[in-house]
Write an enzyme that holds these catalytic residues in place. Structure first.
Site, PDB file in Angstrom:
ATOM      1  N   LYS A   1       5.002  -8.562  -2.324  1.00 36.61           N
ATOM      2  CA  LYS A   1       3.567  -8.444  -2.081  1.00 36.61           C
ATOM      3  C   LYS A   1       2.880  -7.994  -3.367  1.00 36.61           C
ATOM      4  O   LYS A   1       3.193  -6.938  -3.902  1.00 36.61           O
ATOM      5  CB  LYS A   1       3.338  -7.426  -0.955  1.00 36.61           C
ATOM      6  CG  LYS A   1       1.894  -7.113  -0.678  1.00 36.61           C
ATOM      7  CD  LYS A   1       1.682  -6.498   0.706  1.00 36.61           C
ATOM      8  CE  LYS A   1       2.270  -5.128   0.881  1.00 36.61           C
ATOM      9  NZ  LYS A   1       1.837  -4.501   2.148  1.00 36.61           N
TER      10      LYS A   1
ATOM     11  N   ASN B   1       3.594  -2.430  14.135  1.00 34.46           N
ATOM     12  CA  ASN B   1       2.946  -2.110  12.861  1.00 34.46           C
ATOM     13  C   ASN B   1       2.348  -0.714  12.967  1.00 34.46           C
ATOM     14  O   ASN B   1       1.487  -0.462  13.806  1.00 34.46           O
ATOM     15  CB  ASN B   1       1.854  -3.140  12.551  1.00 34.46           C
ATOM     16  CG  ASN B   1       1.380  -3.044  11.110  1.00 34.46           C
ATOM     17  OD1 ASN B   1       1.405  -1.973  10.501  1.00 34.46           O
ATOM     18  ND2 ASN B   1       0.942  -4.156  10.557  1.00 34.46           N
TER      19      ASN B   1
ATOM     20  N   GLU C   1       9.883  -6.657   1.062  1.00 37.65           N
ATOM     21  CA  GLU C   1       8.738  -7.558   0.941  1.00 37.65           C
ATOM     22  C   GLU C   1       8.377  -7.872  -0.508  1.00 37.65           C
ATOM     23  O   GLU C   1       8.547  -7.046  -1.391  1.00 37.65           O
ATOM     24  CB  GLU C   1       7.539  -6.894   1.625  1.00 37.65           C
ATOM     25  CG  GLU C   1       6.386  -7.837   1.884  1.00 37.65           C
ATOM     26  CD  GLU C   1       5.576  -7.396   3.097  1.00 37.65           C
ATOM     27  OE1 GLU C   1       5.828  -7.946   4.189  1.00 37.65           O
ATOM     28  OE2 GLU C   1       4.734  -6.507   2.963  1.00 37.65           O
TER      29      GLU C   1
ATOM     30  N   GLU D   1       4.254  -9.250  16.003  1.00 39.50           N
ATOM     31  CA  GLU D   1       3.788  -7.927  15.578  1.00 39.50           C
ATOM     32  C   GLU D   1       2.710  -7.398  16.519  1.00 39.50           C
ATOM     33  O   GLU D   1       1.744  -8.093  16.824  1.00 39.50           O
ATOM     34  CB  GLU D   1       3.222  -8.031  14.158  1.00 39.50           C
ATOM     35  CG  GLU D   1       2.573  -6.764  13.647  1.00 39.50           C
ATOM     36  CD  GLU D   1       2.020  -6.953  12.232  1.00 39.50           C
ATOM     37  OE1 GLU D   1       2.822  -7.281  11.337  1.00 39.50           O
ATOM     38  OE2 GLU D   1       0.805  -6.774  12.043  1.00 39.50           O
TER      39      GLU D   1
ATOM     40  N   LYS E   1       5.282 -14.273   5.750  1.00 37.27           N
ATOM     41  CA  LYS E   1       4.308 -13.257   6.192  1.00 37.27           C
ATOM     42  C   LYS E   1       2.924 -13.859   6.000  1.00 37.27           C
ATOM     43  O   LYS E   1       2.472 -14.065   4.878  1.00 37.27           O
ATOM     44  CB  LYS E   1       4.494 -11.991   5.351  1.00 37.27           C
ATOM     45  CG  LYS E   1       3.638 -10.803   5.768  1.00 37.27           C
ATOM     46  CD  LYS E   1       4.345  -9.958   6.808  1.00 37.27           C
ATOM     47  CE  LYS E   1       3.574  -8.685   7.112  1.00 37.27           C
ATOM     48  NZ  LYS E   1       3.730  -7.658   6.079  1.00 37.27           N
TER      49      LYS E   1
ATOM     50  N   GLU F   1       7.197  -1.580  11.144  1.00 38.38           N
ATOM     51  CA  GLU F   1       6.545  -2.108   9.943  1.00 38.38           C
ATOM     52  C   GLU F   1       5.461  -1.158   9.444  1.00 38.38           C
ATOM     53  O   GLU F   1       4.762  -0.536  10.238  1.00 38.38           O
ATOM     54  CB  GLU F   1       5.873  -3.451  10.256  1.00 38.38           C
ATOM     55  CG  GLU F   1       6.738  -4.474  10.942  1.00 38.38           C
ATOM     56  CD  GLU F   1       5.917  -5.660  11.417  1.00 38.38           C
ATOM     57  OE1 GLU F   1       4.845  -5.922  10.866  1.00 38.38           O
ATOM     58  OE2 GLU F   1       6.342  -6.325  12.369  1.00 38.38           O
ATOM     59  N   SER F   2       5.324  -1.097   8.128  1.00 36.89           N
ATOM     60  CA  SER F   2       4.244  -0.353   7.448  1.00 36.89           C
ATOM     61  C   SER F   2       4.479   1.153   7.417  1.00 36.89           C
ATOM     62  O   SER F   2       4.923   1.749   8.393  1.00 36.89           O
ATOM     63  CB  SER F   2       2.876  -0.599   8.081  1.00 36.89           C
ATOM     64  OG  SER F   2       2.469  -1.912   7.884  1.00 36.89           O
TER      65      SER F   2
END
Length: 261
Positions: free
Chosen positions: A56, A186, A54, A165, A116, A216-217
């Site tokens: 970010k 997530n 990513e 998601e 995103k 994710e995350s």
């Protein structure tokens, strides 16, 4: 009002403003609008690492992550590292991103690009296509079942892939439909920002094999991925872990090397 509600309320205003400034005809006449898209789902299925890296700059939970890097260097670094795709945050107010970041990433690499974003309107899908995205993110927590259906089918008509998601069982149950390509779990609770890989493990058995499973995350080390792979996950979205370094591409290279060792 939690942070997610705030973000979505602001997003609706922002999209309404952009729609009033840039007509859809202008987006549809963009030079990138007709390009053949790259498949993130195929890249993940054919990969041993499954990394979606990513870009970010900041987030509501971590504030500043990295404001010093330019998108071109990050995109080229990720591509050299051999990631499967790149996620580009385009929200400005909360994450410090923009559609121009997507455009620059597209100009700098041939990676499948995920826009995103907090999608609340079909207009944002036209933007994604016009600015060079290959994949869009839909967040079940902020959309009704009929919106998920409408947006995902519209995305398919634009030849964009869809990553949906979810955060819990309820969201997953309302979301499963044929117009999705990938289902992402997530691990971060968007209301408390707490992170637990158990969410991915618990929901893995509920996701049909027709969809590429993405976690994710909160994935910050190789052991987390090795822990999740037996649950059928093929994709792993990693943001802060790479972006908090001075050279995200080099840290992604090192990460993938260790994962495949």
């Amino acid at each position: 009002m939690n942070i997610l509600d705030k973000i979505v309320a602001d997003k609706r205003k922002e999209v309404a403003l952009r729609k009033s400034l840039i007509p859809t005809s202008q987006l549809e006449s963009s030079v990138l609008f007709g390009r053949e898209t790259f498949s993130l789902a195929t890249a993940l299925n054919n990969s041993n690492s499954g990394i979606i890296a990513e870009h970010k700059r900041r987030s509501p939970s971590k504030q500043v992550i990295n404001h010093d890097l330019n998108v071109q260097d990050v995109a080229q670094g990720y591509e050299t590292a051999g990631v499967c795709g790149m996620s580009v945050l385009t929200d400005g107010k909360y994450f410090g991103g923009s559609l121009d970041d997507l455009l620059l990433a597209r100009a700098s690499s041939n990676l499948p690009l995920l826009r995103k974003e907090f999608i609340v309107d079909e207009y944002q899908l036209l933007e994604a296509k016009a600015y060079g995205a290959d994949v869009i993110l839909l967040i079940a927590a902020v959309l009704t079942q009929s919106e998920i259906k409408e947006f995902s089918e519209f995305a398919k008509s634009l030849r964009l892939e869809v990553l949906l998601e979810v955060h819990n069982q309820e969201e997953l149950e309302k979301s499963i439909m044929p117009s999705l390509d990938m289902l992402g779990v997530n691990n971060r609770n968007l209301k408390t920002f707490e992170v637990s890989l158990d969410i991915s493990k618990t929901l893995s058995t509920q996701i049909p094999d027709d969809f590429v499973k993405v976690s994710e995350s909160g994935i910050s080390n190789v052991s987390a991925i090795k822990e999740l792979q037996p649950f059928g996950y093929k994709g792993f979205l990693i943001g802060e872990n790479f972006m908090k370094t001075n050279n995200p591409g080099a840290s992604a290279t090192e990460f993938i090397k260790n994962l495949e060792a």
